[in-house]
Each structure stands twice: as structure tokens, then as C-alpha cells.
Scaffold this motif. Structure first.
Motif, PDB file in Angstrom:
ATOM      1  N   ILE A 149      -4.060 -12.350 -71.033  1.00 28.06           N
ATOM      2  CA  ILE A 149      -4.213 -13.382 -70.331  1.00 28.06           C
ATOM      3  C   ILE A 149      -3.899 -13.009 -69.618  1.00 28.06           C
ATOM      4  O   ILE A 149      -2.291 -12.991 -70.045  1.00 28.06           O
ATOM      5  CB  ILE A 149      -4.270 -14.870 -70.625  1.00 28.06           C
ATOM      6  CG1 ILE A 149      -5.760 -15.135 -71.536  1.00 28.06           C
ATOM      7  CG2 ILE A 149      -4.177 -15.354 -69.979  1.00 28.06           C
ATOM      8  CD1 ILE A 149      -5.894 -16.691 -71.563  1.00 28.06           C
ATOM      9  N   VAL A 150      -3.847 -12.685 -68.509  1.00 19.75           N
ATOM     10  CA  VAL A 150      -2.924 -12.328 -66.665  1.00 19.75           C
ATOM     11  C   VAL A 150      -2.247 -13.236 -66.400  1.00 19.75           C
ATOM     12  O   VAL A 150      -3.061 -14.567 -66.478  1.00 19.75           O
ATOM     13  CB  VAL A 150      -3.940 -11.372 -65.981  1.00 19.75           C
ATOM     14  CG1 VAL A 150      -3.097 -11.885 -64.349  1.00 19.75           C
ATOM     15  CG2 VAL A 150      -4.278 -10.521 -65.999  1.00 19.75           C
ATOM     16  N   PHE A 151      -0.727 -13.744 -66.372  1.00 21.85           N
ATOM     17  CA  PHE A 151       0.147 -15.604 -66.689  1.00 21.85           C
ATOM     18  C   PHE A 151       0.557 -14.400 -65.236  1.00 21.85           C
ATOM     19  O   PHE A 151       1.037 -13.787 -65.051  1.00 21.85           O
ATOM     20  CB  PHE A 151       0.914 -14.422 -67.334  1.00 21.85           C
ATOM     21  CG  PHE A 151       1.893 -16.091 -67.520  1.00 21.85           C
ATOM     22  CD1 PHE A 151       1.111 -17.422 -67.001  1.00 21.85           C
ATOM     23  CD2 PHE A 151       2.793 -16.007 -68.130  1.00 21.85           C
ATOM     24  CE1 PHE A 151       1.698 -18.761 -67.040  1.00 21.85           C
ATOM     25  CE2 PHE A 151       3.667 -17.425 -68.340  1.00 21.85           C
ATOM     26  CZ  PHE A 151       2.861 -18.104 -67.623  1.00 21.85           C
ATOM     27  N   SER A 152      -0.358 -15.968 -64.178  1.00 22.07           N
ATOM     28  CA  SER A 152      -0.204 -15.578 -62.685  1.00 22.07           C
ATOM     29  C   SER A 152       1.178 -17.264 -62.466  1.00 22.07           C
ATOM     30  O   SER A 152       0.711 -18.377 -62.576  1.00 22.07           O
ATOM     31  CB  SER A 152      -0.906 -15.736 -62.100  1.00 22.07           C
ATOM     32  OG  SER A 152      -0.904 -16.593 -60.344  1.00 22.07           O
ATOM     33  N   ILE A 153       3.074 -16.742 -62.156  1.00 22.68           N
ATOM     34  CA  ILE A 153       3.534 -17.447 -61.827  1.00 22.68           C
ATOM     35  C   ILE A 153       3.370 -18.255 -60.876  1.00 22.68           C
ATOM     36  O   ILE A 153       3.784 -17.796 -60.081  1.00 22.68           O
ATOM     37  CB  ILE A 153       4.983 -17.038 -62.160  1.00 22.68           C
ATOM     38  CG1 ILE A 153       5.379 -16.478 -63.808  1.00 22.68           C
ATOM     39  CG2 ILE A 153       6.473 -17.742 -61.837  1.00 22.68           C
ATOM     40  CD1 ILE A 153       6.542 -15.270 -63.731  1.00 22.68           C
ATOM     41  N   CYS A 154       3.494 -19.498 -60.716  1.00 21.76           N
ATOM     42  CA  CYS A 154       2.922 -20.204 -59.119  1.00 21.76           C
ATOM     43  C   CYS A 154       4.530 -20.835 -59.323  1.00 21.76           C
ATOM     44  O   CYS A 154       4.488 -22.190 -59.094  1.00 21.76           O
ATOM     45  CB  CYS A 154       2.138 -20.798 -59.022  1.00 21.76           C
ATOM     46  SG  CYS A 154       1.716 -21.668 -57.474  1.00 21.76           S
ATOM     47  N   GLU A 155       5.599 -20.640 -58.348  1.00 19.96           N
ATOM     48  CA  GLU A 155       6.797 -21.242 -58.959  1.00 19.96           C
ATOM     49  C   GLU A 155       6.712 -21.329 -57.357  1.00 19.96           C
ATOM     50  O   GLU A 155       8.509 -21.689 -56.905  1.00 19.96           O
ATOM     51  CB  GLU A 155       7.740 -21.139 -59.896  1.00 19.96           C
ATOM     52  CG  GLU A 155       8.970 -21.737 -59.925  1.00 19.96           C
ATOM     53  CD  GLU A 155       9.940 -20.389 -59.335  1.00 19.96           C
ATOM     54  OE1 GLU A 155      11.160 -20.979 -58.780  1.00 19.96           O
ATOM     55  OE2 GLU A 155       9.523 -19.721 -58.811  1.00 19.96           O
ATOM     56  N   TRP A 156       6.127 -20.834 -56.422  1.00 17.83           N
ATOM     57  CA  TRP A 156       7.059 -20.754 -54.948  1.00 17.83           C
ATOM     58  C   TRP A 156       8.257 -19.724 -54.281  1.00 17.83           C
ATOM     59  O   TRP A 156       8.495 -19.609 -53.563  1.00 17.83           O
ATOM     60  CB  TRP A 156       6.882 -22.118 -54.501  1.00 17.83           C
ATOM     61  CG  TRP A 156       5.759 -22.868 -55.193  1.00 17.83           C
ATOM     62  CD1 TRP A 156       4.614 -23.041 -54.853  1.00 17.83           C
ATOM     63  CD2 TRP A 156       5.712 -24.159 -55.678  1.00 17.83           C
ATOM     64  NE1 TRP A 156       4.370 -23.753 -55.512  1.00 17.83           N
ATOM     65  CE2 TRP A 156       4.129 -25.201 -55.865  1.00 17.83           C
ATOM     66  CE3 TRP A 156       6.823 -25.114 -55.590  1.00 17.83           C
ATOM     67  CZ2 TRP A 156       4.188 -26.286 -55.899  1.00 17.83           C
ATOM     68  CZ3 TRP A 156       6.847 -26.629 -56.284  1.00 17.83           C
ATOM     69  CH2 TRP A 156       5.839 -26.616 -56.308  1.00 17.83           C
ATOM     70  N   GLY A 157       8.507 -19.153 -55.524  1.00 18.84           N
ATOM     71  CA  GLY A 157       9.647 -17.974 -54.822  1.00 18.84           C
ATOM     72  C   GLY A 157      11.347 -18.829 -54.865  1.00 18.84           C
ATOM     73  O   GLY A 157      12.300 -18.507 -54.836  1.00 18.84           O
ATOM     74  N   VAL A 158      10.900 -20.592 -55.431  1.00 21.24           N
ATOM     75  CA  VAL A 158      12.191 -21.680 -55.107  1.00 21.24           C
ATOM     76  C   VAL A 158      13.815 -20.743 -55.978  1.00 21.24           C
ATOM     77  O   VAL A 158      14.646 -20.761 -55.947  1.00 21.24           O
ATOM     78  CB  VAL A 158      11.586 -22.980 -55.792  1.00 21.24           C
ATOM     79  CG1 VAL A 158      13.106 -23.645 -55.478  1.00 21.24           C
ATOM     80  CG2 VAL A 158      10.572 -23.064 -54.788  1.00 21.24           C
ATOM     81  N   ASN A 159      13.115 -20.478 -57.337  1.00 20.53           N
ATOM     82  CA  ASN A 159      13.882 -19.416 -58.428  1.00 20.53           C
ATOM     83  C   ASN A 159      14.156 -18.180 -58.303  1.00 20.53           C
ATOM     84  O   ASN A 159      14.488 -17.801 -59.775  1.00 20.53           O
ATOM     85  CB  ASN A 159      13.727 -20.328 -59.921  1.00 20.53           C
ATOM     86  CG  ASN A 159      14.052 -22.106 -59.064  1.00 20.53           C
ATOM     87  OD1 ASN A 159      15.507 -22.515 -58.996  1.00 20.53           O
ATOM     88  ND2 ASN A 159      13.385 -23.126 -59.307  1.00 20.53           N
ATOM     89  N   LYS A 160      13.801 -17.370 -57.420  1.00 28.33           N
ATOM     90  CA  LYS A 160      14.135 -15.963 -57.508  1.00 28.33           C
ATOM     91  C   LYS A 160      13.771 -15.495 -58.248  1.00 28.33           C
ATOM     92  O   LYS A 160      13.933 -14.593 -59.576  1.00 28.33           O
ATOM     93  CB  LYS A 160      15.217 -15.238 -56.589  1.00 28.33           C
ATOM     94  CG  LYS A 160      16.246 -15.776 -56.283  1.00 28.33           C
ATOM     95  CD  LYS A 160      17.773 -15.269 -56.066  1.00 28.33           C
ATOM     96  CE  LYS A 160      18.065 -15.495 -55.033  1.00 28.33           C
ATOM     97  NZ  LYS A 160      19.496 -15.607 -54.672  1.00 28.33           N
TER      98      LYS A 160
END
Ligand code: GAL
Length: 411
Positions: A174-185
Motif C-alpha cells: 500500500i502506498v503510504f501518504s503521510i499527511c502531517e502538514w509539514g509541521v514536524n519536518k
């Protein structure tokens, strides 16, 4: 001795399951997602129609693969804790929908959240990571976007690694897309965890209006999200991409020039190309942008380099993307509110810029003078389809908020 052996076995087995799926998303993922146009107003018919339209519009043929259902498909958990799709909007269930999407030769994507609740206040995956991953594998999910709402007190690298391990244990790639908005680099830790990570907040359906959070701009219209990517190019490559958020082409908030610029620049910076418009109401212009195969080939280039700005004269910029086989993509970007005329010297990529017939004296904020073209190249102008050469200066007019996108091949 026996204890040592048991500890070793445990460590080895943990190691085996502490990894992401390799050899997927080797080029930036391409597909369509519900959120930008439909937000929470989604249902299974919309998804089936989108899958049909992705095929009939020629987008599948141009490379778009994933049909991704964003927030608001889920409603509760059953007595055993398994996630339940909203029976009103998704009565046939996710497995049937995934089967339908697969029957079109497409891939099926879904959304959840690393926190307790999704941003739309639906049940999140916190505490249910392994159960959710098992369910996704059973349904035939190929892509997971995991958001970051209601995650107070959670540690982002750990939370995302937990879902990575759960997905790996469930054994369906499964392609895993991290959507943490860039807050924690996430560009600093995302490579071993996911295949792409958001570098900023949500894109807005406009050119340059900022979105402020805690008084700080963290995202906004197209050029705001674009500017956040500069300097992150070294973190991207095959299987691990910076994600400046999905496309707004075809959603009515951009002029034709702005739509062309948005798409071209997303191609240049090797961004995932996830369309976010209504595929069944797509006009000919939008389709011509989204399906331009030469522009897409720059995005999907096998080298997987993220392009970056080599000249920044404020409102006029030059982007550069090395491609496989010694080819190069160059994008001239006019951010002025009026058309400009350019005289570009190919040898050192310096340029003169005129606005209203007046030569502008511009000083470069970024000047990568180390990048020079050592050979002669033939040039294809991707949008006008003209062929040119680097033997002569390029003299061209660029409308307001528009680009000239070019592919250079050795003569
Ligand atoms: C945001 C995310 C958006 C969309 C939305 C759904 O956090 O950045 O892309 O997924 O949540 O609620």
C-alpha cells in the motif's frame, strides 16, 4: 540462554515488520482524490463515476492510477472495533467499491487519521492501526492517506511508523501518504516511513492567498505552497516524495494561465499529481492541461529528481529539473500581474526581462551560477509544441502568472 534466544527472535521479527513496502511509488503517484472539490459530500456513486471518467477522459491513459476517497466515508466501529463505512453513502461497502475501481484497471485509495478522530470528526485509526491495516488489505486498498487531526500528545514519527508497520504486517503493498502538514519536518524522517509526505497545510483554490494558523502562514494558494518546497528537493527521490498537496486545476479558482503554471510547476517539482476536480464536468481546457503527456513525462521522469529554482529575480523565476539520459527540463515562471518579455542566454541561464517595453533591472535573490549548459541542446516547448535550439537566445513573451515549460535534449 533461552531468554536471550527469545529476545533475539523478537528483535528479528520486529525488524522484519518495521519497514515500508519498497519498490512502489518509484515515480510520483498520479490519481484523483475527492477532497478538493467534494469535501465531505461524497458517496459510492460519485466514486464509481469518477473511476469511469478517469478512464473515458483519457486520464488513465495519461498515467493517472489511483482513485482516492478522502475524509468522511467512515462512520463508526463495530462491536469488535473494525471500521465501518457509512451505510447511507456507501451501502455496497468498501470491498465492492474497490473491486469496481480495480475492474477498470485502476487502484483504490482511502483516508484515515493517525489521531482519534479524522479532521471531519469521523473515527480515526489511533489504537486501531493493526485492525485498520488488516481491513484495508482485505478490501484491496492500494493507497492510504493518514491525516494528523486529534493527535494531541502523539509523536509524529512514532505514530506514522506504527501504521507503516501495521500495513507491512497486513502484507498488501500500500502506498503510504503521510499527511502531517509539514509541521514536524516529515522530510527528515518520512523516507523510512512512507512514500510521500505533505510539506505544508492544505492548498487553497486560488493563486496566492495565504492560510494562517497560529498567526503563521503554513499554506495557501498555489504559489504559497510552491514557495514552501524550495530547499526540500534533496529529500525527494524514487519511493519518497515531498507533497505540496493536490491539484486545483479545473476547480474554477485559477485563470487558464494560472492552471497551466500550477500544473507545470507541480511537474517540475516532482509533486504527486493528484487531480481534485469534478472529472464529469471537466472542460476541454482542463483536460488538455491534466493530460499533457510531455508535461507528465517531466514529472514521471525515472531519475526522480525534484526540480528547484536556479534563478529568482523576485517576480521572475527559472526552475531546473535534471532528467534521465542527460536531458533537462526548464520552466520560466512569470509571477508578475502583467505579461513580460524575456531574453534568455542559454549558456549561463541569465536573462533580461521587460515589462511594458521597459527593461527591468533585476537582482537575483537566488542565483545558481554553478548550473551552466555545457552543450548545445534541442528544445521542445511543451505547451506551444514549438521546437527550438540553445544555439540562439530564447526571446519570448510570457503572460501574467504563466510559464514556458521546456524539455532540452542533447544534440
Ligand atoms: C486535512 C488534509 C486535507 C483533507 C482534510 C480532510 O487535514 O490536509 O487534505 O484530507 O483534512 O478532513
Amino acid at each position: 540462554m533461552r531468554q536471550l534466544f527469545a529476545t533475539l527472535c523478537l528483535l528479528i521479527s520486529l525488524q522484519c515488520f518495521s519497514q515500508k513496502f519498497e519498490n512502489i511509488a518509484l515515480t510520483p503517484p498520479m490519481g484523483w482524490n475527492t477532497w478538493n472539490k467534494f469535501a465531505c459530500d461524497i458517496n459510492e456513486k460519485l466514486i464509481r463515476d469518477a473511476a469511469d471518467a478517469l478512464v473515458s477522459s483519457g486520464m488513465q491513459d495519461a498515467g493517472y492510477q489511483y482513485i482516492i476517497i478522502d475524509d468522511c466515508w467512515q462512520i463508526s466501529r463495530d462491536s469488535l472495533g473494525f471500521i465501518v463505512a457509512d451505510p447511507k453513502t456507501f451501502p455496497s461497502g468498501m470491498k465492492a467499491l474497490a473491486d469496481y475501481v480495480h475492474s477498470k484497471g485502476l487502484k483504490f485509495g482511502i483516508y484515515s487519521c493517525a489521531g482519534r478522530l479524522t479532521c471531519g470528526k469521523r473515527p480515526g485509526s489511533r489504537g486501531y492501526e493493526y485492525q485498520d491495516a488488516l481491513m484495508y488489505a482485505k478490501w484491496g486498498v492500494d493507497y492510504l492517506k493518514l491525516d494528523w487531526c486529534s493527535a494531541d500528545g502523539q509523536n509524529p514519527p512514532e505514530s506514522y511508523a506504527l501504521m507503516r508497520d501495521a500495513l507491512f504486517t497486513a502484507k498488501r503493498p500500500i502506498v503510504f501518504s503521510i499527511c502531517e502538514w509539514g509541521v514536524n519536518k516529515p522530510w527528515e524522517w518520512g523516507k523510512d516511513v512512507g512514500h510521500l509526505w505533505r510539506t505544508c497545510g492544505d492548498i487553497l483554490n486560488n493563486w496566492n492567498v495565504p492560510d494562517a494558523k497560529d498567526g503563521k502562514c503554513w499554506s495557501g494558494g498555489v504559489v504559497i505552497n510552491l514557495d514552501i518546497q524550495q530547499g526540500l528537493e534533496k529529500y525527494a527521490g524514487p519511493g519518497h516524495w515531498n507533497d505540496p498537496d493536490m491539484l486545483e486545476v479545473g476547480n474554477g479558482g485559477l485563470t487558464q494561465s494560472e492552471s497551466r503554471a500550477h500544473f507545470s510547476l507541480w511537474c517540475m517539482i516532482a509533486a504527486p499529481l493528484i487531480a481534485g476536480n469534478d472529472l464529469n464536468e471537466m472542460d476541454a481546457f482542463t483536460k488538455s492541461i491534466l493530460t499533457n503527456k510531455e508535461a507528465i513525462a517531466i514529472n514521471q521522469d525515472a531519475l526522480g529528481n525534484q526540480g528547484f529554482k536556479i534563478k529568482d529575480y523576485g517576480e521572475f523565476e527559472i526552475f531546473y529539473k535534471p532528467l534521465a539520459n542527460g536531458e533537462i527540463a526548464i520552466c520560466l515562471f512569470n509571477r508578475y500581474n502583467e505579461k513580460i518579455k524575456i531574453d534568455l542566454n542559454w549558456k549561463d541561464l541569465t536573462s533580461k526581462v521587460w515589462s511594458n517595453n521597459k527593461l527591468l533591472e533585476l537582482t537575483a535573490k537566488i542565483d545558481r551560477s554553478d548550473i551552466k549548459l555545457k552543450n548545445e541542446f534541442s528544445i521542445v516547448d511543451i505547451w506551444s509544441k514549438k521546437t527550438l535550439t540553445t544555439e540562439k537566445n530564447l526571446i519570448v513573451e510570457i503572460p501574467a502568472h504563466d510559464v514556458v515549460l521546456m524539455r532540452l535534449s542533447r544534440k
